[in-house]
Enzyme design. Sequence first.
Site, mmCIF file in Angstrom:
data_model
loop_
_atom_site.group_PDB
_atom_site.id
_atom_site.type_symbol
_atom_site.label_atom_id
_atom_site.label_comp_id
_atom_site.label_asym_id
_atom_site.label_seq_id
_atom_site.Cartn_x
_atom_site.Cartn_y
_atom_site.Cartn_z
ATOM 1 N N ILE A 21 14.176 79.517 23.240
ATOM 2 C CA ILE A 21 12.782 79.832 22.895
ATOM 3 C C ILE A 21 12.234 78.811 21.894
ATOM 4 C CG2 ILE A 21 11.280 81.572 21.819
ATOM 5 C CD1 ILE A 21 13.464 83.678 22.696
ATOM 6 N N TYR A 175 24.574 91.973 15.794
ATOM 7 C CA TYR A 175 23.362 91.229 16.181
ATOM 8 C C TYR A 175 22.133 92.136 16.062
ATOM 9 C CZ TYR A 175 19.842 88.925 19.049
ATOM 10 O OH TYR A 175 18.666 88.372 19.496
HETATM 11 N N1 LIG Z 1 17.192 85.410 24.315
HETATM 12 C C1 LIG Z 1 16.831 86.678 24.141
HETATM 13 O O1 LIG Z 1 16.951 87.517 25.048
HETATM 14 C C2 LIG Z 1 16.250 87.109 22.836
HETATM 15 C C3 LIG Z 1 15.709 88.408 22.757
HETATM 16 C C4 LIG Z 1 15.179 88.825 21.549
HETATM 17 C C5 LIG Z 1 15.186 87.989 20.462
HETATM 18 N N2 LIG Z 1 15.727 86.743 20.569
HETATM 19 C C6 LIG Z 1 15.723 85.895 19.384
HETATM 20 O O2 LIG Z 1 15.084 84.669 19.698
HETATM 21 C C7 LIG Z 1 15.569 83.652 18.810
HETATM 22 C C8 LIG Z 1 15.929 82.404 19.603
HETATM 23 O O3 LIG Z 1 17.041 82.718 20.428
HETATM 24 P P1 LIG Z 1 17.299 82.039 21.858
HETATM 25 O O4 LIG Z 1 17.441 83.154 22.818
HETATM 26 O O5 LIG Z 1 16.341 80.963 22.105
HETATM 27 O O6 LIG Z 1 18.789 81.488 21.611
HETATM 28 P P2 LIG Z 1 19.438 80.020 21.693
HETATM 29 O O7 LIG Z 1 18.985 79.321 22.925
HETATM 30 O O8 LIG Z 1 20.884 80.255 21.501
HETATM 31 O O9 LIG Z 1 18.832 79.270 20.427
HETATM 32 C C9 LIG Z 1 19.285 79.571 19.139
HETATM 33 C C10 LIG Z 1 18.890 78.461 18.206
HETATM 34 O O10 LIG Z 1 19.339 78.800 16.873
HETATM 35 C C11 LIG Z 1 20.036 77.701 16.351
HETATM 36 N N3 LIG Z 1 21.053 78.105 15.374
HETATM 37 C C12 LIG Z 1 22.089 78.947 15.559
HETATM 38 N N4 LIG Z 1 22.842 79.003 14.446
HETATM 39 C C13 LIG Z 1 22.264 78.163 13.542
HETATM 40 C C14 LIG Z 1 22.581 77.776 12.228
HETATM 41 N N5 LIG Z 1 23.683 78.224 11.594
HETATM 42 N N6 LIG Z 1 21.771 76.907 11.588
HETATM 43 C C15 LIG Z 1 20.673 76.400 12.205
HETATM 44 N N7 LIG Z 1 20.330 76.722 13.470
HETATM 45 C C16 LIG Z 1 21.125 77.592 14.130
HETATM 46 C C17 LIG Z 1 20.701 77.039 17.551
HETATM 47 O O11 LIG Z 1 21.098 75.721 17.225
HETATM 48 P P3 LIG Z 1 22.225 74.913 18.098
HETATM 49 O O12 LIG Z 1 21.452 74.203 19.171
HETATM 50 O O13 LIG Z 1 22.834 73.989 17.100
HETATM 51 O O14 LIG Z 1 23.184 75.915 18.641
HETATM 52 C C18 LIG Z 1 19.558 77.120 18.553
HETATM 53 O O15 LIG Z 1 18.632 76.081 18.327
HETATM 54 C C19 LIG Z 1 16.754 84.264 18.060
HETATM 55 O O16 LIG Z 1 16.334 84.682 16.781
HETATM 56 C C20 LIG Z 1 17.100 85.481 18.891
HETATM 57 O O17 LIG Z 1 17.696 86.496 18.126
HETATM 58 C C21 LIG Z 1 16.248 86.270 21.725
#
Ligand SMILES: NC(=O)c1ccc[n+]([C@@H]2O[C@H](COP(=O)([O-])OP(=O)(O)OC[C@H]3O[C@@H](n4cnc5c(N)ncnc54)[C@H](OP(=O)(O)O)[C@@H]3O)[C@@H](O)[C@H]2O)c1
Length: 315
Positions: A21, A175
Amino acid sequence: MNDSGSVSPRSVVITGATSGIGLATARLLAAAPGVTVVVPARDAARGKRVADEIGRVALPLDLADLASVRAFPAALDAARLPPLHALLANAGIQYTDRKHTTSDGFEATFGTNHLGHFLLIRLLLDRLADDGRIAIVSSGTHKRQRLRNGGYPPPSWADARTLATPGEGSGQVAYATSKLANAITAVELGRRIDDLRPGTRIAVHGVDPGLVPATGLARDYSPTGQRIYRALAPAIAALMPGATTPERAAANLAATALDPSYARGATNGALPAGRWWEIAKDGAPSAEAQDPQTGADLWRDSEALVGLAPAPRPS
Ligand SMILES: NC(=O)c1ccc[n+]([C@@H]2O[C@H](COP(=O)([O-])OP(=O)(O)OC[C@H]3O[C@@H](n4cnc5c(N)ncnc54)[C@H](OP(=O)(O)O)[C@@H]3O)[C@@H](O)[C@H]2O)c1
């Protein structure tokens, strides 16, 4: 817009912009006139790749390392970018257990998703423009609605010290609980923002992007589990109520930074200083997330855990 009708240059910091995202949001923001997107990344190569692609700036940030978070504001200052208009606290991590730890010894899900962002937001507050915006990305998993969350287990709330202590237990529950901490913080920061930045009109929003299957969030699952999830992602995004694509989720998140409807004066009152955007419409966080005592307790304990002096209480 400035007085001459052109867009004033401004910066937007979006955590987690190297994947999912956040990456889709960074691409949208970078296409907007006058916006410098800052890509904070824990992996320098990944950060540079994204910054090169969208033509913007990568800076080091590991939310699972409080020393790295403390170093970020000075790195931002040194980059001499346009004024900071918005901070999007989007990065997130999900493990299958509660045994991973941050550099500071905290349970890694709570430590990264909540504590790292709590400190980052507090350290960047003074740099935000007077009409700036903060958006904290939570999740529908913060609500106790297992059926609507496709069987995902609900949060298990406790005091912040307990949540920050690694040990036995479900990574999914950790989580969902960290996402409840994000929702509580969006509400509590809204209650306090005018005391923290007197005389300003900073908006504080919360975002539940919906279920977004095609991201990297399942990276700690087994290779087979990930393959199945990836294969099913298009069908889930198309058919499941509340599911969406990274691009649609990004449009909503980018709007919190740039759209006039997210300016402080334009908010719908769901949060004390902003909107709660849920999948594709206005909504509200759970009653649990809005409880004033829970918010005050989490705020106080989070300050102690990240080593911040107590901030003024809401007047
Ligand atoms: N996907 C879903 O279904 C969903 C639903 C509800 C809410 N969300 C929320 O949406 C947000 C984005 O998630 P996403 O689904 O896009 O997941 P994602 O593709 O796994 O992206 C997560 C991002 O967070 C970064 N990150 C993780 N640990 C970190 C750290 N220690 N320091 C700095 N950056 C870090 C990752 O960096 P790297 O590239 O280095 O790994 C990546 O850029 C999250 O807050 C998640 O909880 C997601």
